[in-house]
Enzyme design. Sequence first.
Site, PDB file in Angstrom:
ATOM      1  N   GLY A  52      18.419   6.362  -6.514  1.00 38.92           N
ATOM      2  CA  GLY A  52      17.380   7.057  -6.028  1.00 38.92           C
ATOM      3  C   GLY A  52      17.507   6.285  -4.764  1.00 38.92           C
ATOM      4  N   GLN A  92      13.268   4.761   3.015  1.00 42.44           N
ATOM      5  CA  GLN A  92      14.112   3.579   2.965  1.00 42.44           C
ATOM      6  C   GLN A  92      15.234   3.737   3.908  1.00 42.44           C
ATOM      7  OE1 GLN A  92      14.276   4.362  -1.426  1.00 42.44           O
ATOM      8  NE2 GLN A  92      14.560   2.122  -1.297  1.00 42.44           N
ATOM      9  N   CYS A 100      15.458  -2.552  -6.457  1.00 43.49           N
ATOM     10  CA  CYS A 100      15.146  -1.443  -5.439  1.00 43.49           C
ATOM     11  C   CYS A 100      16.171  -1.758  -4.275  1.00 43.49           C
ATOM     12  CB  CYS A 100      13.498  -1.698  -5.110  1.00 43.49           C
ATOM     13  SG  CYS A 100      13.474  -0.755  -3.411  1.00 43.49           S
ATOM     14  N   LEU A 101      16.607  -0.721  -3.838  1.00 40.21           N
ATOM     15  CA  LEU A 101      17.524  -1.112  -2.585  1.00 40.21           C
ATOM     16  C   LEU A 101      16.712  -1.806  -1.487  1.00 40.21           C
ATOM     17  CD1 LEU A 101      19.416   2.434  -2.483  1.00 40.21           C
ATOM     18  CD2 LEU A 101      20.126  -0.064  -3.869  1.00 40.21           C
ATOM     19  N   HIS A 152       9.701   5.557  -9.587  1.00 49.69           N
ATOM     20  CA  HIS A 152       9.760   4.464  -8.678  1.00 49.69           C
ATOM     21  C   HIS A 152      10.020   5.187  -7.069  1.00 49.69           C
ATOM     22  CE1 HIS A 152      12.055   0.889  -7.186  1.00 49.69           C
ATOM     23  NE2 HIS A 152      12.418   1.740  -6.251  1.00 49.69           N
ATOM     24  N   GLU A 153      10.666   6.324  -7.206  1.00 45.85           N
ATOM     25  CA  GLU A 153      10.638   7.261  -5.892  1.00 45.85           C
ATOM     26  C   GLU A 153       9.666   7.773  -5.457  1.00 45.85           C
ATOM     27  OE1 GLU A 153      13.256   6.375  -4.051  1.00 45.85           O
ATOM     28  OE2 GLU A 153      14.448   5.319  -5.767  1.00 45.85           O
ATOM     29  N   HIS A 206       7.615   5.169  -3.688  1.00 43.43           N
ATOM     30  CA  HIS A 206       7.849   5.042  -2.302  1.00 43.43           C
ATOM     31  C   HIS A 206       7.384   5.816  -1.228  1.00 43.43           C
ATOM     32  CE1 HIS A 206      10.885   1.924  -2.049  1.00 43.43           C
ATOM     33  NE2 HIS A 206      11.702   2.351  -3.152  1.00 43.43           N
TER      34      HIS A 206
END
Length: 207
Positions: free
Chosen positions: A69, A74, A120-121, A162-163, A166
């Site tokens: 995701g 991000q 996480c990216l 999670h997203e 963000h």
Amino acid sequence: MPSVFVQGRPVDAYPRHAPEAGNGTVRRVTEVGEEVLHKSSRECTEFGPDLAALIDDMFVTMYVAEGAGLAANQVGVDLALFVYDCPDDDGVRHVGHIVNPVLDEQGPAGRVLLDETEGCLSVPGAAMRVPRPDRAVVRGFDKDGAPLVIEGTGYFARCLAHETDHVDGRVYLDRLSGRERRRALRQVEDNREEVLARRAARQAQLT
């Protein structure tokens, strides 16, 4: 049961990568500590080609970074939006995007928390255990402004939560104790360069 759901709807067949990625340009992934990641994202009020182009870029960036995701902040864009290509615990693949996402609140009754590893990216090279509900419902809109409801269980529920975090200006480190957060940041120090090198190599392959 169908093996792929796109925008919450079952489909008979789907390519390895979302078609949007073929139109996109890879963008730099922001990292923990950058302001755009730590504030609530701006509500999207304009639906049209610019938004669709951003979604294209987000899909290809997510694939290059090997993520499940990716939220708009991000890639440095202050908009409430994320894309995903994520399996659930039954192996069903879920692909899509959602604009202005809101996660349904769940009361403690009947809620099951899964304490599993999460990465996480924007926190490259770290992975920590984070408790998340085993089910998630996110409401929002698609890129054309049509209402959308996406439901997930297991790992896909974790992705949706999670997203949405963000979009609300939180990274998963914010859900850790101070000690665990410091441990995660040490992992980033140790592994970041290797992760970024792998992304660069993958970008050369995919683009």
